[in-house]
Design an enzyme around this catalytic site. Structure first.
Site, short mmCIF file in Angstrom:
data_model
loop_
_atom_site.label_atom_id
_atom_site.label_comp_id
_atom_site.label_asym_id
_atom_site.label_seq_id
_atom_site.Cartn_x
_atom_site.Cartn_y
_atom_site.Cartn_z
N GLU A 173 40.39 46.80 128.38
CA GLU A 173 38.98 47.16 128.17
C GLU A 173 38.54 46.84 126.76
OE1 GLU A 173 39.35 51.08 129.59
OE2 GLU A 173 40.03 51.93 127.72
N LYS A 185 37.49 47.21 122.98
CA LYS A 185 37.81 48.22 121.96
C LYS A 185 36.52 48.57 121.24
CE LYS A 185 41.02 49.27 118.25
NZ LYS A 185 40.06 49.86 117.34
N ASP A 219 33.93 50.00 118.67
CA ASP A 219 34.01 50.23 117.23
C ASP A 219 33.15 51.45 116.88
OD1 ASP A 219 34.77 49.91 114.68
OD2 ASP A 219 33.50 48.18 114.24
N TYR A 237 37.78 56.81 127.35
CA TYR A 237 38.84 55.84 127.64
C TYR A 237 40.15 56.49 128.09
CZ TYR A 237 39.65 56.56 122.60
OH TYR A 237 39.83 57.08 121.35
N LYS A 293 42.74 42.35 118.36
CA LYS A 293 41.47 42.37 117.63
C LYS A 293 40.81 40.99 117.56
CE LYS A 293 41.49 45.82 114.57
NZ LYS A 293 40.72 46.61 113.90
N CYS A 324 8.16 28.35 88.93
CA CYS A 324 8.59 27.90 90.26
C CYS A 324 9.65 26.81 90.13
CB CYS A 324 7.39 27.36 91.04
SG CYS A 324 7.88 26.59 92.60
N CYS A 340 7.85 23.36 91.56
CA CYS A 340 6.71 22.68 90.95
C CYS A 340 6.46 23.11 89.51
CB CYS A 340 5.44 22.90 91.78
SG CYS A 340 4.81 24.58 91.65
N CYS A 379 5.27 31.74 94.01
CA CYS A 379 4.73 30.64 93.21
C CYS A 379 3.22 30.64 93.44
CB CYS A 379 5.35 29.34 93.71
SG CYS A 379 4.41 27.88 93.26
N CYS A 428 1.99 23.59 95.78
CA CYS A 428 3.43 23.41 95.48
C CYS A 428 4.08 22.63 96.62
CB CYS A 428 4.08 24.77 95.32
SG CYS A 428 5.86 24.72 95.22
S1 IVH Z 1 43.03 53.99 123.90
C1 IVH Z 1 46.69 56.50 121.89
N1 IVH Z 1 40.93 52.59 124.39
O1 IVH Z 1 40.72 52.66 118.73
C2 IVH Z 1 45.42 55.91 121.59
N2 IVH Z 1 41.20 53.41 122.20
O2 IVH Z 1 42.38 51.86 116.55
C3 IVH Z 1 44.81 55.42 122.85
N3 IVH Z 1 39.39 52.83 120.69
O3 IVH Z 1 41.63 55.90 117.80
C4 IVH Z 1 43.52 54.91 122.54
N4 IVH Z 1 38.19 51.72 122.15
O4 IVH Z 1 39.32 55.57 118.83
C5 IVH Z 1 41.59 53.26 123.47
N5 IVH Z 1 39.10 51.34 125.00
C6 IVH Z 1 39.76 52.03 124.08
C7 IVH Z 1 39.30 52.16 122.77
C8 IVH Z 1 40.05 52.86 121.84
C9 IVH Z 1 38.27 52.15 120.91
C10 IVH Z 1 39.74 53.40 119.40
C11 IVH Z 1 40.29 54.79 119.46
C12 IVH Z 1 41.53 54.78 118.62
C13 IVH Z 1 41.32 53.53 117.82
C14 IVH Z 1 42.62 52.99 117.31
#
Ligand code: IVH
Length: 682
Positions: free
Chosen positions: A119, A121, A123, A237, A325, A419, A422, A437, A442
């Site tokens: 899935e 990740k 942020d 998650y 990542k 400027c 010009c 300017c 110009c």
């Molecule tokens: S699973 C044991 N799934 O990433 C940890 N984490 O860099 C299992 N995060 O602290 C985490 N999306 O906050 C999981 N789809 C996802 C995630 C995810 C973001 C974050 C989470 C974790 C951090 C670690």
């Protein structure tokens, strides 16, 4: 609401409303797919509030009205996580991913349970939500993994977090266990983030740097009302003790959480091997910029819960999961030079020229520093190492310098005294961030104006690139954009890289552009602050370019969507002598402005009707009125008879109007006609 209702009736209705509103919250916040309008939602919400204000005893803790309104805290309490909240191991390459897969396979010792759930990740910020018998009782940040901060009141403001998971949920699915510790990520949708920043800048505050920090700051507000206003969202998650549910896979756990109303990521998938994981990574990476939230990679987890426990964890992170990542969206690079560019309206913009770097998948070597104040505020200097960031789909921006890496003897940035193109004087009007300017002739301004004039959304003239524009200006062939309509092909043939064919194509393109939509022409003039949307709006409202030329500030301000900045600069533009002359030249060189009446709102309102126009119209040319009638589906007749349906009359209407009156035919003056067409008569 009827004041006479009994407590019983009120209770029933409140329960029903809570159910209904929570259902809509789920569709809106978790699925991003509302099924009713905001207005309908507000009506339900208000009805519930009304009941609760009459019968205070009915206020239930899971009522959506109870999300906001808790008093500010002095400090956060702490919550100990029953199971530690671990971190994730990261990798950046396919090779690292391969080692991970080999490692887990080895640990599973040939067991056939090695598939993966993958899935995005997110942020954002990791949080834990604790439910007791289906009720959300408290929630916390990750903290040091063992102890987090109690941010319950703030989490309650997030509509995607259910306050109550019905114990008997869906008939065929089990309800939640007595204790359930949900793990997930709180984030700010990018659209919301941009909206907040727009408002902050408008209100004179600094913009927030990025969605993640904003989400973090919002979640850690002691006053939940502030958190509530930030529009946070949540996606889950996993849960702390997945095995307690008696299911076999992480996938099944997520499906169950979903039926309980917890938002899960719809982009989750199952991959059986490394190739599928890489394919998934590439796919997510390619749609990354279309998502309304920031992600920094994908997370790969063993799907089988048994396989997870066989793999185990280190003290820091599980061995059964890995984050792959994306290349960072925040990188360091060096500013080689700060140059100052002159734009179409004469504005001087400092631009950083940098060592090229890749950030969030694009190579960046130049970035705008916006204006002098911005450079000062961030204290950015030539020679600095800076952080470059790309958030979502936005243009990469310089966040700020890394002061520890600043070389000695860097020089504080200064705007040039004249400027750079010009040599004319530089002015900075009171209350304006921009230096400009002050020479309207110009060459830099002219070049940018011309580029804008010929661009696709303006006059859409093909075959006139930057190289041609440069020569036209250098050789003095063009002094303002209206000269384009008096070009001499002989002179064009004398330009570099302009053969007979390209001259012919260019001349044809210019010729074609003489018939242009009025709003495109208005936009092409390059009036400050007036974008394509604004130009369209003005044309739709006035239906007449000449009326816009003479409109007063107050008249313009009456239009919904036109603010003082646009109104002021439109008036300024059309009062400057050079502009008046240029526009007159355009109009007298055979520019034919078209009014695309597809913009007319009440299409078909004259459908099948026989219409006669009589008298002098004051708001528009007769030809335009005819076009409108045709576009509204009407048929134009020259004389009035008993078959005529409508007579539209202007000033000094004579016998036709009289005859229409005698025959009892529907009459419409110019203003009524405007209203009907959906144009406002100003
Ligand atoms: S699973 C044991 N799934 O990433 C940890 N984490 O860099 C299992 N995060 O602290 C985490 N999306 O906050 C999981 N789809 C996802 C995630 C995810 C973001 C974050 C989470 C974790 C951090 C670690």
């Amino acid at each position: 609401m009827n004041k006479e209702i009994t407590v019983k009736q009120a209770r029933n209705r409140a329960t029903q409303l809570i159910k209904e509103i929570n259902h809509h919250n789920y569709f809106y916040y978790s699925l991003d797919n509302p099924v009713i309008s905001d207005n309908e939602y507000d009506i339900l919400f208000k009805e519930l509030k009304d009941i609760e204000s009459q019968f205070l005893e009915l206020i239930s803790p899971d009522s959506p009205t109870q999300r906001i309104g808790a008093a500010p805290l002095k400090a956060f309490g702490t919550i100990i996580h029953k199971e530690p909240m671990l971190s994730l191991d990261n990798c950046m390459t396919d090779e690292d991913l391969r080692s991970f897969v080999v490692r887990v396979k080895k640990a599973l010792n040939g067991l056939d349970i090695c598939s993966f759930i993958v899935e995005p990740k997110m942020d954002g910020l990791a949080v834990e939500l604790n439910y007791q018998n289906g009720a959300f009782i408290n929630g916390s940040t990750r903290g040091d993994g063992v102890t987090g901060e109690d941010i319950t009141m703030n989490l309650r403001t997030i509509y995607a977090i259910p306050l109550l998971i019905p114990v008997e949920n869906v008939k065929s699915m089990p309800g939640p266990p007595m204790t359930l510790d949900v793990r997930g990520e709180v984030y700010i949708p990018i659209r919301t983030f941009e909206k907040i920043n727009k408002q902050r800048v408008k209100d004179g505050f600094d913009a927030f740097a990025n969605p993640r920090n904003t989400a973090a700051g919002s979640l850690r507000q002691l006053d939940p009302e502030i958190t509530a206003r930030r529009g946070l969202n949540f996606v889950c998650y996993g849960i702390a003790n997945s095995k307690s549910l008696g299911l076999e896979t992480q996938w099944d756990v997520m499906q169950l959480l979903k039926t309980w109303g917890l938002p899960v990521n719809p982009l989750s998938a199952i991959c059986k091997d490394i190739d599928e994981i890489i394919e998934y990574y590439n796919e997510i990476s390619s749609i990354r910029n279309e998502l309304d939230y920031e992600i920094d990679g994908i997370v790969i987890k063993l799907n089988s819960l048994e396989a997870q426990s066989i793999s185990g964890t280190t003290s820091r992170a599980p061995r059964w999961a890995l984050a792959y990542k994306f290349p960072p969206a925040r990188v360091f690079t060096k500013i080689n030079k700060i140059v100052v560019q002159v734009g179409r309206t004469g504005i001087l913009t400092p631009i950083a020229e940098m060592e090229p770097v890749e950030v969030g998948g694009v190579i960046v070597k130049r970035a705008t520093l916006h204006n002098y104040d911005e450079v000062m505020r961030k204290d950015i200097r030539q020679g600095d190492t800076v952080i470059v960031q790309r958030a979502g789909d936005v243009i990469p921006a310089i966040v700020g310098p890394v002061l520890e890496k600043r070389p000695v003897n860097t020089i504080i940035f200064k705007m040039p005294g004249s400027c750079p193109v010009c040599g004319a004087g530089i002015v900075r009007e009171a209350g304006e961030a921009a230096h400009r300017c002050n020479n309207p002739a110009c060459p830099a301004q002219l070049k940018e104006s011309l580029k804008h004039f010929v661009s696709r959304k303006a006059m859409n003239i093909d075959g006139i690139g930057e190289a041609v524009i440069d020569q036209l200006i250098e050789k003095n062939i063009i002094k303002d954009p209206s000269d384009l309509y008096h070009l001499d092909s002989e002179k064009l043939l004398g330009l570099e890289r302009m053969g007979e064919k390209s001259v012919e194509n260019l001349m044809n393109a210019i010729e074609k552009s003489r018939h242009v939509n009025a709003h495109s022409f208005l936009f092409a003039l390059g009036i400050r602050h007036l974008g394509e949307k604004g130009a369209r709006l003005l044309i739709e409202k006035f239906y007449d370019f000449n009326k816009i030329r003479t409109a007063s500030f107050d008249t313009l301000m009456k239009i919904d969507g036109i603010g003082p900045e646009i109104a002021g600069s439109v008036v300024d533009f059309f009062s400057a002598r050079d502009n008046i002359r240029m526009v007159d030249t355009f109009l007298s060189s055979g520019i034919n402005l078209l009014y695309p009446y597809s913009a007319v709102k009440n299409k078909n309102s004259l459908s099948g009707m026989k219409v006669v126009l009589t008298g002098t119209l004051t708001n528009m040319a007769r030809q335009d009125a005819k076009e409108i009638i045709l576009n509204l589906g009407g048929e134009i007749m020259n004389s009035v008879s008993k078959n005529t349906d409508i007579v539209i009359y202007g000033q000094n209407s004579g016998s036709k109007l009289k005859k229409a009156r005698d025959l009892g035919i529907r009459l419409m003056d110019e203003n009524e006609f405007f209203d009907m067409a959906g144009a406002e008569n100003l």
